[in-house]
Scaffold this motif. Structure first.
Motif, PDB file in Angstrom:
ATOM      1  N   MET A  89      10.270 -89.625   8.902  1.00  0.00           N
ATOM      2  CA  MET A  89       9.172 -88.420   8.235  1.00  0.00           C
ATOM      3  C   MET A  89       8.717 -89.033   6.797  1.00  0.00           C
ATOM      4  O   MET A  89       7.789 -89.276   6.800  1.00  0.00           O
ATOM      5  CB  MET A  89       9.645 -87.478   7.367  1.00  0.00           C
ATOM      6  N   THR A  90       9.077 -90.060   6.295  1.00  0.00           N
ATOM      7  CA  THR A  90       8.805 -90.576   4.951  1.00  0.00           C
ATOM      8  C   THR A  90       8.514 -91.764   4.817  1.00  0.00           C
ATOM      9  O   THR A  90       7.557 -92.369   4.510  1.00  0.00           O
ATOM     10  CB  THR A  90      10.170 -90.379   4.102  1.00  0.00           C
ATOM     11  N   ALA A  91       8.163 -92.278   6.448  1.00  0.00           N
ATOM     12  CA  ALA A  91       7.724 -93.705   6.513  1.00  0.00           C
ATOM     13  C   ALA A  91       8.215 -94.737   5.485  1.00  0.00           C
ATOM     14  O   ALA A  91       7.617 -96.017   4.971  1.00  0.00           O
ATOM     15  CB  ALA A  91       6.330 -93.628   6.753  1.00  0.00           C
ATOM     16  N   GLY A  92       9.084 -94.590   4.903  1.00  0.00           N
ATOM     17  CA  GLY A  92       9.963 -95.304   4.132  1.00  0.00           C
ATOM     18  C   GLY A  92      10.890 -96.331   4.790  1.00  0.00           C
ATOM     19  O   GLY A  92      11.100 -96.565   5.839  1.00  0.00           O
ATOM     20  N   MET A  93      10.917 -97.366   3.802  1.00  0.00           N
ATOM     21  CA  MET A  93      12.361 -98.186   4.182  1.00  0.00           C
ATOM     22  C   MET A  93      13.921 -98.301   3.178  1.00  0.00           C
ATOM     23  O   MET A  93      13.696 -97.533   2.432  1.00  0.00           O
ATOM     24  CB  MET A  93      11.298 -99.538   3.560  1.00  0.00           C
ATOM     25  N   ILE A  94      14.438 -98.645   4.000  1.00  0.00           N
ATOM     26  CA  ILE A  94      15.796 -98.729   3.184  1.00  0.00           C
ATOM     27  C   ILE A  94      15.783-100.390   3.225  1.00  0.00           C
ATOM     28  O   ILE A  94      15.694-101.216   3.707  1.00  0.00           O
ATOM     29  CB  ILE A  94      16.937 -98.066   4.270  1.00  0.00           C
ATOM     30  N   ASP A  95      16.864-100.899   2.386  1.00  0.00           N
ATOM     31  CA  ASP A  95      17.496-102.046   2.187  1.00  0.00           C
ATOM     32  C   ASP A  95      18.558-102.562   2.482  1.00  0.00           C
ATOM     33  O   ASP A  95      19.063-102.081   3.625  1.00  0.00           O
ATOM     34  CB  ASP A  95      17.385-103.086   0.339  1.00  0.00           C
ATOM     35  N   ALA A  96      19.156-103.726   2.670  1.00  0.00           N
ATOM     36  CA  ALA A  96      20.223-104.194   3.958  1.00  0.00           C
ATOM     37  C   ALA A  96      21.264-103.604   3.424  1.00  0.00           C
ATOM     38  O   ALA A  96      21.898-103.593   3.935  1.00  0.00           O
ATOM     39  CB  ALA A  96      20.297-105.777   3.683  1.00  0.00           C
ATOM     40  N   ASN A  97      21.949-103.612   1.882  1.00  0.00           N
ATOM     41  CA  ASN A  97      23.332-102.871   1.571  1.00  0.00           C
ATOM     42  C   ASN A  97      22.720-101.060   2.419  1.00  0.00           C
ATOM     43  O   ASN A  97      23.945-100.552   3.033  1.00  0.00           O
ATOM     44  CB  ASN A  97      22.851-102.556   0.493  1.00  0.00           C
ATOM     45  N   GLN A  98      21.757-100.750   2.379  1.00  0.00           N
ATOM     46  CA  GLN A  98      21.737 -99.275   3.062  1.00  0.00           C
ATOM     47  C   GLN A  98      21.554 -99.737   3.775  1.00  0.00           C
ATOM     48  O   GLN A  98      22.436 -98.069   4.647  1.00  0.00           O
ATOM     49  CB  GLN A  98      20.530 -98.918   2.106  1.00  0.00           C
ATOM     50  N   ALA A  99      20.877-100.052   5.069  1.00  0.00           N
ATOM     51  CA  ALA A  99      20.937-100.215   6.139  1.00  0.00           C
ATOM     52  C   ALA A  99      22.975-100.598   6.699  1.00  0.00           C
ATOM     53  O   ALA A  99      23.225 -99.361   7.517  1.00  0.00           O
ATOM     54  CB  ALA A  99      20.722-101.492   6.618  1.00  0.00           C
ATOM     55  N   LEU A 100      23.591-101.493   6.006  1.00  0.00           N
ATOM     56  CA  LEU A 100      25.085-101.668   6.063  1.00  0.00           C
ATOM     57  C   LEU A 100      25.579-100.335   6.119  1.00  0.00           C
ATOM     58  O   LEU A 100      26.578 -99.779   6.889  1.00  0.00           O
ATOM     59  CB  LEU A 100      25.115-102.364   5.539  1.00  0.00           C
ATOM     60  N   ASN A 101      25.271 -99.677   5.387  1.00  0.00           N
ATOM     61  CA  ASN A 101      26.524 -97.838   4.937  1.00  0.00           C
ATOM     62  C   ASN A 101      25.809 -97.320   5.866  1.00  0.00           C
ATOM     63  O   ASN A 101      26.419 -96.282   6.133  1.00  0.00           O
ATOM     64  CB  ASN A 101      25.081 -97.729   3.480  1.00  0.00           C
ATOM     65  N   ALA A 161      16.478-108.294   3.308  1.00  0.00           N
ATOM     66  CA  ALA A 161      15.471-107.900   4.410  1.00  0.00           C
ATOM     67  C   ALA A 161      15.797-105.826   4.375  1.00  0.00           C
ATOM     68  O   ALA A 161      16.391-105.522   3.179  1.00  0.00           O
ATOM     69  CB  ALA A 161      16.496-107.358   5.264  1.00  0.00           C
ATOM     70  N   LYS A 162      14.219-106.095   4.648  1.00  0.00           N
ATOM     71  CA  LYS A 162      13.457-104.360   4.836  1.00  0.00           C
ATOM     72  C   LYS A 162      13.543-104.415   5.820  1.00  0.00           C
ATOM     73  O   LYS A 162      12.987-104.547   7.141  1.00  0.00           O
ATOM     74  CB  LYS A 162      12.837-104.212   3.490  1.00  0.00           C
ATOM     75  N   MET A 163      14.308-102.105   6.143  1.00  0.00           N
ATOM     76  CA  MET A 163      14.002-101.418   7.878  1.00  0.00           C
ATOM     77  C   MET A 163      13.170-100.825   7.458  1.00  0.00           C
ATOM     78  O   MET A 163      13.089 -99.687   6.877  1.00  0.00           O
ATOM     79  CB  MET A 163      14.670-101.754   8.132  1.00  0.00           C
ATOM     80  N   GLY A 164      12.709-100.518   8.420  1.00  0.00           N
ATOM     81  CA  GLY A 164      11.544 -98.658   8.281  1.00  0.00           C
ATOM     82  C   GLY A 164      10.933 -98.916   9.473  1.00  0.00           C
ATOM     83  O   GLY A 164      10.047 -99.278  10.619  1.00  0.00           O
ATOM     84  N   LEU A 165      10.623 -97.593   9.985  1.00  0.00           N
ATOM     85  CA  LEU A 165       9.539 -97.050  11.093  1.00  0.00           C
ATOM     86  C   LEU A 165       8.139 -96.121  10.095  1.00  0.00           C
ATOM     87  O   LEU A 165       8.608 -95.313  10.022  1.00  0.00           O
ATOM     88  CB  LEU A 165      10.404 -96.108  12.315  1.00  0.00           C
ATOM     89  N   PRO A 166       7.120 -97.632  10.032  1.00  0.00           N
ATOM     90  CA  PRO A 166       5.954 -96.413   8.572  1.00  0.00           C
ATOM     91  C   PRO A 166       5.639 -95.500   9.921  1.00  0.00           C
ATOM     92  O   PRO A 166       4.441 -95.441   9.164  1.00  0.00           O
ATOM     93  CB  PRO A 166       5.915 -97.455   7.376  1.00  0.00           C
ATOM     94  N   GLU A 167       5.382 -95.644  11.097  1.00  0.00           N
ATOM     95  CA  GLU A 167       4.470 -95.372  12.081  1.00  0.00           C
ATOM     96  C   GLU A 167       3.532 -93.871  12.064  1.00  0.00           C
ATOM     97  O   GLU A 167       2.303 -94.370  11.669  1.00  0.00           O
ATOM     98  CB  GLU A 167       5.098 -95.287  13.991  1.00  0.00           C
ATOM     99  N   VAL A 168       4.236 -92.542  11.637  1.00  0.00           N
ATOM    100  CA  VAL A 168       3.988 -91.505  11.337  1.00  0.00           C
ATOM    101  C   VAL A 168       2.903 -91.653   9.939  1.00  0.00           C
ATOM    102  O   VAL A 168       1.324 -90.954  10.003  1.00  0.00           O
ATOM    103  CB  VAL A 168       4.742 -90.527  10.291  1.00  0.00           C
ATOM    104  N   SER A 169       2.001 -93.308   9.003  1.00  0.00           N
ATOM    105  CA  SER A 169       1.807 -93.760   7.755  1.00  0.00           C
ATOM    106  C   SER A 169       0.457 -93.935   8.481  1.00  0.00           C
ATOM    107  O   SER A 169      -0.401 -94.021   7.772  1.00  0.00           O
ATOM    108  CB  SER A 169       2.306 -94.354   6.859  1.00  0.00           C
ATOM    109  N   LEU A 170       0.696 -93.844   9.788  1.00  0.00           N
ATOM    110  CA  LEU A 170      -0.783 -94.589  10.947  1.00  0.00           C
ATOM    111  C   LEU A 170      -1.446 -93.365  11.864  1.00  0.00           C
ATOM    112  O   LEU A 170      -2.057 -93.466  12.600  1.00  0.00           O
ATOM    113  CB  LEU A 170      -0.591 -95.734  11.766  1.00  0.00           C
TER     114      LEU A 170
END
Length: 260
Positions: free
Chosen positions: A164-176, A129-138
C-alpha cells in the motif's frame, strides 16, 4: 544456447543465471522473461546441474522491475494476459522447479524483480539490497504473484503495508521479516550462495525435488499438503537414492547420490 539478455554458466554442479541488462537495471521485458524460461528449463533438464543461482549483473540491481514501456498502453484484457502469461512462463515455473533455485539479490529488487526473487526457493541478499513492490504508485498492483507470495513470506499485515505504501525495505529489514535467509557483503554474495548450493548438492536431488513439491502444496488452494507429503515420501522409497542413502548410513560412509 545463446541469449541476448542473460548469461547462463554451469560449474561444479551449479548453474548461475545472470540477468544482463545493466543499463536498464536488469528490468524484465518480454524477451528477458522468455530467455529466463528457456534457461531455467534447460538447467532443470541438465543432469550436471544440481542447484540454480539467479542474480543480476552489475552492483546496482538484481532486477529493478518490469519494463514499463512495454505495457504502458495496454487495455484490461491485455493486462490480464500479461500477468497470466508471465506467471505461467516464469514465476510459477520457477517456484515449481524440481531443481533448487537460490536468488542472490544484489541491489534493487523491485516490482517484478522482487516477485522473481520470491518465486525462488529462498533468497540471500547483499547488504546494499533494497526490496519493494511499488506498483500502486503507477496505478496498478503486483501482477506476477507478489500479492500472494509476499504475505506468505512476511505475513499479511506487513505485506499490506509494504504494497500500500509502495515502500522499500533494506536487507536487514528483509532479514528481520523473513523475506531473505541471509545477508552478506556484495563481494561475498555469490561465494556465500555457492557455498550453500554446494551443501545442497551433496544431498539427494530426487528427495529435494519431492520436498519442494510437498512444501509448495501447502500454499495451493484445494490441495492437502499432508497428502502430497505422504505420496512424495512413499515415492522416495522407490528411488536409487533412497537405497544408496540408507545403505550409506548403515555402512557408516558418505552417500554418493546419483539423482535417480
Amino acid at each position: 544456447m545463446t541469449f541476448n539478455n542473460i548469461i547462463s554458466e554451469t560449474e561444479n554442479g551449479i548453474t548461475t543465471i545472470t540477468i544482463n541488462r545493466p543499463k536498464k537495471l536488469n528490468a524484465l521485458n518480454r524477451e528477458t522473461i522468455n530467455e529466463l524460461h528457456q534457461a531455467f528449463k534447460s538447467a532443470n533438464a541438465d543432469k550436471d546441474t544440481k542447484v540454480i543461482i539467479i542474480t543480476g549483473s552489475g552492483e546496482k540491481a538484481f532486477v529493478a522491475g518490469a519494463d514499463i514501456s512495454e505495457f504502458a498502453d495496454f487495455d484490461e484484457a491485455q493486462g490480464s494476459q500479461l500477468a497470466a502469461r508471465g506467471q505461467a512462463l516464469l514465476f510459477d515455473f520457477v517456484q515449481n522447479l524440481e531443481t533448487p533455485v537460490i536468488a542472490a539479490v544484489n541491489g534493487f529488487a523491485l516490482g517484478g524483480g522482487l516477485e522473481l526473487a520470491m518465486a525462488c526457493h529462498f533468497r540471500i541478499a547483499s547488504n546494499n539490497a533494497k526490496m519493494g513492490l511499488p506498483e500502486v504508485s503507477l496505478g496498478v498492483i503486483p501482477g506476477y504473484g507478489g500479492t500472494q507470495r509476499l504475505p506468505q513470506l512476511i505475513g499479511k499485515g506487513r505485506a499490506m503495508e509494504l504494497i500500500m505504501t509502495a515502500g522499500m525495505i533494506d536487507a536487514n529489514q528483509a532479514l528481520n521479516y523473513g523475506l531473505v535467509n541471509h545477508v552478506t557483503s556484495q563481494e561475498e554474495l555469490l561465494p556465500f550462495s555457492e557455498k550453500i548450493a554446494s551443501k545442497i548438492s551433496r544431498n539427494s536431488l530426487v528427495a529435494i525435488g519431492q520436498a519442494i513439491k510437498a512444501i509448495n502444496a501447502n500454499y495451493e488452494e484445494g490441495v492437502n499438503g499432508f497428502e502430497v507429503e505422504i505420496e512424495a515420501f512413499g515415492h522416495c522409497f522407490g528411488t536409487d537414492d533412497f537405497e544408496e542413502g540408507t545403505s550409506a548410513f548403515l555402512e557408516k560412509r558418505k552417500a554418493n547420490f546419483k539423482g535417480e
